[in-house]
Design a protein around this motif. Sequence first.
Motif, PDB file in Angstrom:
ATOM      1  N   SER A  67       0.829  -1.204   0.000  1.00 53.03           N
ATOM      2  CA  SER A  67       0.000   0.000   0.000  1.00 53.03           C
ATOM      3  C   SER A  67       0.867   1.259   0.000  1.00 53.03           C
ATOM      4  O   SER A  67       0.350   2.366  -0.172  1.00 53.03           O
ATOM      5  CB  SER A  67      -0.928   0.022   1.225  1.00 53.03           C
ATOM      6  OG  SER A  67      -0.196   0.261   2.420  1.00 53.03           O
ATOM      7  N   ASP A 118      -8.275  -0.565  -3.860  1.00 57.19           N
ATOM      8  CA  ASP A 118      -6.834  -0.315  -3.840  1.00 57.19           C
ATOM      9  C   ASP A 118      -6.063  -1.596  -3.563  1.00 57.19           C
ATOM     10  O   ASP A 118      -5.018  -1.852  -4.174  1.00 57.19           O
ATOM     11  CB  ASP A 118      -6.492   0.732  -2.788  1.00 57.19           C
ATOM     12  CG  ASP A 118      -5.040   1.147  -2.857  1.00 57.19           C
ATOM     13  OD1 ASP A 118      -4.661   1.799  -3.855  1.00 57.19           O
ATOM     14  OD2 ASP A 118      -4.276   0.807  -1.936  1.00 57.19           O
ATOM     15  N   GLY A 122      -4.774  -1.423  -6.964  1.00 55.72           N
ATOM     16  CA  GLY A 122      -3.784  -0.386  -6.675  1.00 55.72           C
ATOM     17  C   GLY A 122      -2.418  -0.964  -6.385  1.00 55.72           C
ATOM     18  O   GLY A 122      -1.377  -0.379  -6.740  1.00 55.72           O
TER      19      GLY A 122
END
Length: 263
Positions: A67, A118, A122
């Motif tokens: 992340s 995400d 992502g």
Amino acid sequence: MKNLFSLDGKVIVVTGGAGYLGSAMVKGLVEFGACVMIADMNIKSHEELVGSEGCGDRLCSILCDVSSTASIREMLQETFEKWGRIDVLINCATYGAGYGSAAGLWDMSDADWQKGLDGAVGTAFRCTREVMKYFDKNSGGNIINFGSMYGMVSPDPGIYGSSGQNNPVNYGAGKAAVLQMTRYCAAHMASRNIRVNSVTPGPFPNVGGSVPGEFLDKLSSKTILGRVGRPEEIVGAVVFLASDASSFMTGSNIVVDGGWTAW
């Protein structure tokens, strides 16, 4: 004749490489000759795969938070410093929100929706963007993205019921995006001698975990082969795409689902 499936001399990064499917892939890639960097947040699984020393000649691990762009950059730089190149990126890591009893579309918050998207796509986007400069040093590279059967078809509400295993809408939407990103990247990276393909697993639940037996039976019944997958059964598709055996493939998606999406 040259062994088309040999990975000798190839340096491969596997995000999520300490996970249930990731660890099986890592073992297979090493067996076929690759040098592999496991990029994961699971410290215990790192030690089980690599040993407490953390690194060997052809297998190494690093804590990486997919992340975080900064964490991804650090991981790729350490991989490059250890082996002097990066040939293959496998985007397997994922994280999400809204699973199980919180999987209902009508109950999902904006924050959970965004986190799940995400975590599914992502992660692959950030790792793909950041690996480009290393591929350019090699004048080429290879990316393998991980999709999901739920990026192709909807979960069947009839098999989930009150099992607590329910799959959320943001996961499937994100994995569908992974398949599209694979095609987009294949088209736009070909001029840089970079191939981009994807693997789409079907049902591969961790049967040693907390999966209820009744739910597992229903899951198995959805496949043509009448059972769920074993972790080692994903390895062949990954080795194929990582090797020169797939040198004329890009923008493709290999489905390994026991026939789930075929009917």
